[in-house]
Design an enzyme around this catalytic site. Sequence first.
Site, mmCIF file in Angstrom:
data_model
loop_
_atom_site.group_PDB
_atom_site.id
_atom_site.type_symbol
_atom_site.label_atom_id
_atom_site.label_comp_id
_atom_site.label_asym_id
_atom_site.label_seq_id
_atom_site.Cartn_x
_atom_site.Cartn_y
_atom_site.Cartn_z
ATOM 1 N N CYS A 43 -0.455 -2.838 -3.248
ATOM 2 C CA CYS A 43 -0.398 -4.245 -3.641
ATOM 3 C C CYS A 43 0.465 -5.039 -2.661
ATOM 4 C CB CYS A 43 0.172 -4.374 -5.056
ATOM 5 S SG CYS A 43 0.124 -6.064 -5.696
ATOM 6 N N HIS A 99 1.001 -0.374 -9.031
ATOM 7 C CA HIS A 99 2.356 -0.435 -9.580
ATOM 8 C C HIS A 99 2.329 -1.057 -10.968
ATOM 9 C CE1 HIS A 99 3.306 -4.817 -8.941
ATOM 10 N NE2 HIS A 99 2.277 -4.702 -8.117
ATOM 11 N N CYS A 102 2.033 -5.155 -12.539
ATOM 12 C CA CYS A 102 1.370 -5.878 -11.439
ATOM 13 C C CYS A 102 0.922 -7.276 -11.904
ATOM 14 C CB CYS A 102 0.172 -5.080 -10.941
ATOM 15 S SG CYS A 102 -0.700 -5.870 -9.563
HETATM 16 CO CO CO Z 1 0.793 -6.098 -7.845
#
Ligand code: CO
Length: 211
Positions: A43, A99, A102
Amino acid sequence: MGSKIEQLIENNLKWAEQFENINPGIFNKLSKQQNPNYLWIGCSDSRVPANTIVGLQPGEIFVHRNVANLVNHSDMNVLSVLEYAVKVLQVKDIILCGHYGCGGVKAALEQKEHGIVDNWLRSIKDIYSVNQKTFQELSNELEKIDLLCEMNVVEQVRNICHTSIVQNAWQEGQEVSVHGVIYSIKDGIIKDLNISIRSIDEIETIYQLNK
Ligand code: CO
């Protein structure tokens, strides 16, 4: 520390000197070639910096990051990165790292308009839709987000394996493993979701490309 660019340039100068001192000749070596063993897809979130959290130095990991660590089959950006990593760099391991908490996943769970990003995040809503029953059993909103974060990792690992890029590599006998892991911004720990895929037989038949 302020947020001025001058500060970053200064930081960089110190870092470059230090890094060269600890690893004499490193920049000269890196300037000739890169030879990373890993491809990281994660991300864009500033709290999940790839190299830092797995303790790797420049040259050791090839990185692609986008909002909510998605691997969409029409995204030329991620596909180009994947192709280069597999065909040219011949990475051994592809790590899809999601993660918890998020923001992209959280936005996908909401029914309001956020902007262009809603189009990008659309496929996360599909994951929710398919698993709606499981989500309805959870009353806590944070639990829902975290479960969807995990499911999103599983989905993206599959997406990587469904590409012709990875399947062609396997067909040619190249050893490539695709792993799904998830990072906790609360304690800095990465959890392996134990969903690694190493061969074409491990993917659903409809996605298998026959040669
Ligand atoms: Co994220």
